[in-house]
Scaffold this active site. Structure first.
Site, PDB file in Angstrom:
ATOM      1  N   HIS A 113       7.712   1.143 -11.003  1.00 33.68           N
ATOM      2  CA  HIS A 113       6.543   0.682 -10.249  1.00 33.68           C
ATOM      3  C   HIS A 113       5.271   1.092 -10.962  1.00 33.68           C
ATOM      4  CE1 HIS A 113       7.779   4.617  -8.698  1.00 33.68           C
ATOM      5  NE2 HIS A 113       6.493   4.890  -8.539  1.00 33.68           N
ATOM      6  N   VAL A 145      10.376   7.935  -7.022  1.00 36.11           N
ATOM      7  CA  VAL A 145      11.183   6.796  -6.572  1.00 36.11           C
ATOM      8  C   VAL A 145      11.691   6.083  -7.818  1.00 36.11           C
ATOM      9  CG1 VAL A 145      11.213   4.623  -5.283  1.00 36.11           C
ATOM     10  CG2 VAL A 145       9.835   6.557  -4.438  1.00 36.11           C
ATOM     11  N   ASN A 204       4.552   6.350 -13.697  1.00 30.98           N
ATOM     12  CA  ASN A 204       5.169   7.661 -13.872  1.00 30.98           C
ATOM     13  C   ASN A 204       6.612   7.475 -14.317  1.00 30.98           C
ATOM     14  OD1 ASN A 204       2.832   8.993 -12.941  1.00 30.98           O
ATOM     15  ND2 ASN A 204       3.484   8.754 -10.805  1.00 30.98           N
ATOM     16  N   ARG A 225       0.834  -1.205   0.000  1.00 32.20           N
ATOM     17  CA  ARG A 225       0.000   0.000   0.000  1.00 32.20           C
ATOM     18  C   ARG A 225       0.865   1.250   0.000  1.00 32.20           C
ATOM     19  NH1 ARG A 225      -4.975  -1.933   0.554  1.00 32.20           N
ATOM     20  NH2 ARG A 225      -5.159  -3.853   1.768  1.00 32.20           N
ATOM     21  N   ASP A 226       0.452   2.229  -0.822  1.00 33.90           N
ATOM     22  CA  ASP A 226       1.165   3.502  -0.873  1.00 33.90           C
ATOM     23  C   ASP A 226       1.011   4.229   0.467  1.00 33.90           C
ATOM     24  OD1 ASP A 226       2.083   5.473  -3.511  1.00 33.90           O
ATOM     25  OD2 ASP A 226       1.719   6.428  -1.555  1.00 33.90           O
ATOM     26  N   ILE A 227       2.096   4.847   0.910  1.00 34.41           N
ATOM     27  CA  ILE A 227       2.099   5.537   2.204  1.00 34.41           C
ATOM     28  C   ILE A 227       1.242   6.813   2.171  1.00 34.41           C
ATOM     29  CG2 ILE A 227       4.120   7.046   1.871  1.00 34.41           C
ATOM     30  CD1 ILE A 227       5.120   6.022   4.623  1.00 34.41           C
ATOM     31  N   HIS A 237       1.289   2.040 -10.285  1.00 42.09           N
ATOM     32  CA  HIS A 237       0.281   2.412  -9.284  1.00 42.09           C
ATOM     33  C   HIS A 237      -1.051   1.759  -9.677  1.00 42.09           C
ATOM     34  CE1 HIS A 237       2.453   6.077  -7.605  1.00 42.09           C
ATOM     35  NE2 HIS A 237       3.108   5.906  -8.734  1.00 42.09           N
TER      36      HIS A 237
HETATM   37  P1  5GP Z   1       6.138   7.952  -8.057  1.00 43.72           P
HETATM   38  O1  5GP Z   1       5.861   9.383  -7.713  1.00 43.72           O
HETATM   39  O2  5GP Z   1       7.629   7.662  -8.097  1.00 43.72           O
HETATM   40  O3  5GP Z   1       5.405   7.451  -9.258  1.00 43.72           O
HETATM   41  O4  5GP Z   1       5.530   7.106  -6.863  1.00 43.72           O
HETATM   42  C1  5GP Z   1       6.204   6.861  -5.674  1.00 43.72           C
HETATM   43  C2  5GP Z   1       5.153   6.507  -4.656  1.00 43.72           C
HETATM   44  O5  5GP Z   1       5.797   5.906  -3.561  1.00 43.72           O
HETATM   45  C3  5GP Z   1       4.383   7.720  -4.109  1.00 43.72           C
HETATM   46  O6  5GP Z   1       3.002   7.571  -4.383  1.00 43.72           O
HETATM   47  C4  5GP Z   1       4.706   7.706  -2.613  1.00 43.72           C
HETATM   48  O7  5GP Z   1       3.611   8.077  -1.808  1.00 43.72           O
HETATM   49  C5  5GP Z   1       5.142   6.267  -2.387  1.00 43.72           C
HETATM   50  N1  5GP Z   1       6.105   6.096  -1.311  1.00 43.72           N
HETATM   51  C6  5GP Z   1       7.235   6.829  -1.127  1.00 43.72           C
HETATM   52  N2  5GP Z   1       7.900   6.393  -0.042  1.00 43.72           N
HETATM   53  C7  5GP Z   1       7.162   5.361   0.458  1.00 43.72           C
HETATM   54  C8  5GP Z   1       7.348   4.499   1.591  1.00 43.72           C
HETATM   55  O8  5GP Z   1       8.307   4.589   2.350  1.00 43.72           O
HETATM   56  N3  5GP Z   1       6.395   3.548   1.806  1.00 43.72           N
HETATM   57  C9  5GP Z   1       5.315   3.405   0.979  1.00 43.72           C
HETATM   58  N4  5GP Z   1       4.440   2.446   1.277  1.00 43.72           N
HETATM   59  N5  5GP Z   1       5.117   4.203  -0.095  1.00 43.72           N
HETATM   60  C10 5GP Z   1       6.031   5.170  -0.353  1.00 43.72           C
END
Ligand code: 5GP
Length: 117
Positions: free
Chosen positions: A101, A97, A88, A30-32, A103
């Site tokens: 990945h 990140v 993304n 799950r996303d944080i 979503h």
């Molecule tokens: P991006 O913006 O790279 O497409 O998505 C990265 C996602 O990782 C974001 O939606 C962010 O909320 C999530 N995220 C970042 N750090 C953590 C973490 O430590 N734990 C979890 N569960 N999600 C994270």
């Protein structure tokens, strides 16, 4: 994994996360900071920085992520209502990140998406 991101650390169980799915190639948690009632990230165990960095030999990884997300949606019972999957890529895509990945967003009708301007 030779690279190190927060997602690699989650896979190694060095930091906690609510892991909801794992197989030989993919793990999901799950996303944080959820952007929908259901917001799960599907991540390959193999290191790939971005969609843009994927090699031809790695192109099946995206299929594995998408299949795992679709299976999860069916298993959790929201596939018929529907969901959105998003990858993304790099700065303009909003990637923060740098481990590939996908979503999975669901649980309510989702708004349109595009530029914030
Ligand atoms: P991006 O913006 O790279 O497409 O998505 C990265 C996602 O990782 C974001 O939606 C962010 O909320 C999530 N995220 C970042 N750090 C953590 C973490 O430590 N734990 C979890 N569960 N999600 C994270």
């Amino acid at each position: 994994m030779s690279e190190d991101t927060i997602f690699h650390r989650i896979l190694r169980r060095e930091i906690p996360a609510d892991i909801v799915y794992e197989d030989d190639h993919v793990f999901a948690f799950r996303d944080i900071a959820p952007q929908a009632p259901v917001h799960v990230l599907f991540v390959p165990k193999e290191s790939v920085r971005t969609l843009d960095a994927m090699k031809p030999s790695q192109s099946d990884i995206v299929g594995k992520l998408a299949y795992a997300a679709a299976e999860y949606a069916r298993k959790e019972g929201f596939a018929e209502d529907g969901y959105r999957v998003v990858i993304n890529c790099n700065a303009h895509g909003g990637q923060t990140v740098f481990q590939l990945h996908l979503h999975l967003l669901a649980g309510a009708p989702l708004g349109r998406f595009g530029t914030s301007r």
